[in-house]
Design an enzyme around this catalytic site. Structure first.
Site, short mmCIF file in Angstrom:
data_model
loop_
_atom_site.label_atom_id
_atom_site.label_comp_id
_atom_site.label_asym_id
_atom_site.label_seq_id
_atom_site.Cartn_x
_atom_site.Cartn_y
_atom_site.Cartn_z
N ARG A 1 0.81 -1.21 0.00
CA ARG A 1 0.00 0.00 0.00
C ARG A 1 0.85 1.27 0.00
O ARG A 1 0.53 2.23 -0.70
CB ARG A 1 -0.95 -0.01 1.21
CG ARG A 1 -1.85 1.23 1.34
CD ARG A 1 -2.47 1.68 0.04
NE ARG A 1 -3.14 0.62 -0.70
CZ ARG A 1 -3.46 0.71 -1.98
NH1 ARG A 1 -3.13 1.78 -2.69
NH2 ARG A 1 -4.07 -0.29 -2.58
N LYS B 1 2.80 39.58 -5.08
CA LYS B 1 1.37 39.50 -5.37
C LYS B 1 0.63 40.71 -4.77
O LYS B 1 1.25 41.61 -4.18
CB LYS B 1 0.82 38.19 -4.81
CG LYS B 1 1.48 36.95 -5.43
CD LYS B 1 1.11 35.68 -4.71
CE LYS B 1 -0.29 35.23 -5.03
NZ LYS B 1 -0.41 34.74 -6.43
#
Length: 284
Positions: free
Chosen positions: A101, A168
């Site tokens: 997994r 930004k």
């Protein structure tokens, strides 16, 4: 070199984390299998994909049990067809099942990132536009997903907050304007690229006047992107961002911008359907 070293360390650390979270104090189901039973297994993809994650799987099984051998039939960046076997394993059956997994989780996630990127890259084939990722990565998987983007044919925008300036809206407000922000960036680190995000033509003019290296055109309409390219005249690298998807990507590329960034490459993922099957068991 810093990036390569950081990635190598992240592969080691993430393999350890994945095994720890899955095994805990011990794999009780694997203990049902006789200790001396060995097995061979194969991993296949149920759907077309671009493979990514080889080094993580190698490290997972190296840490788990170095008696496990892995025979890869494809490499990172290779295109896989549905039902294709791309990895064969051999070793103690307990270890194969214990590591299954953790290995598949990394493969299905990183291959999803690489596959999505390849799809986008194919859509703009024939243009000179570079496809960029963003920092919108899955928590704790920044370097891994950035690597997966390159396997899909994309390019890394910046790794984090340390390797390039991206000024930004809120930075502009806090600094007192684009000119002031760019000037301060040059003083702090003149060797690093300075990018400014703009939302209007007025801000574009200010960023050009400030001599920003890269200008991000945030959520510009297609016709406005064409105009911005003309205004720029090759002075700065232009990056289009916002509302980027499979349906809009080619039209954006055709406006003449230099690059397109998309957070979808790393955050809007559908894991690749992979499966591991034991093919043979034998005692040693």
């Amino acid at each position: 070199m810093h990036y390569e070293n950081a990635l190598a360390e992240e592969i080691r650390a993430s393999a350890a984390r994945l095994l720890a979270e899955d095994i805990g104090p011990g794999d009780i189901t694997a203990q049902l299998i006789p200790e001396n039973q060995w097995a061979t297994a194969s991993i296949i993809t149920r759907e077309p994909a671009v493979l990514c994650g080889v080094a993580w799987v190698d490290e997972i099984f190296r840490r788990l049990d170095n008696r496990v051998t892995l025979r890869w039939q494809a490499a990172d960046g290779d295109s896989l067809q549905a039902d294709q076997c791309f990895l064969e394993l051999e070793g103690p059956a307990r270890s194969l099942l214990t590591g299954e997994r953790a290995a598949l989780n990394m493969l299905q996630t990183l291959s999803a990132t690489a596959t999505s990127t390849r799809h986008y890259v194919d859509l703009i084939e024939g243009t000179n536009v570079r496809l960029l990722d963003t920092r919108k990565t899955l928590p704790g998987m920044r370097l891994a997903q950035k690597y997966a983007v390159t396997c899909g044919g994309g390019h890394n925008h910046r790794i984090g907050l340390w390797d390039a300036f991206l000024i930004k809206e809120n930075h502009i407000t806090a600094c007192g304007g684009i000119k002031a922000a760019v000037e301060q960036a040059r003083k702090l680190a003149s060797d690093l690229p300075v990018e400014v995000e703009v939302e209007t033509f007025e801000e574009l003019d200010q960023a050009l006047a400030a001599k920003a290296d890269i200008i991000m055109l945030d959520n510009f309409a297609l016709e406005d992107l064409h105009v911005a390219v003309e205004i720029n005249g090759g002075r700065a690298t232009l990056e289009a961002s916002g509302n980027v998807g499979a349906a809009t990507l080619k039209a954006i590329a055709d406006t003449g911008v230099d690059c397109i960034s998309s957070g979808a490459l790393t955050k809007d993922l559908k894991s690749i359907d992979l499966s591991m099957r034991i093919t043979h068991t034998f005692d040693i």
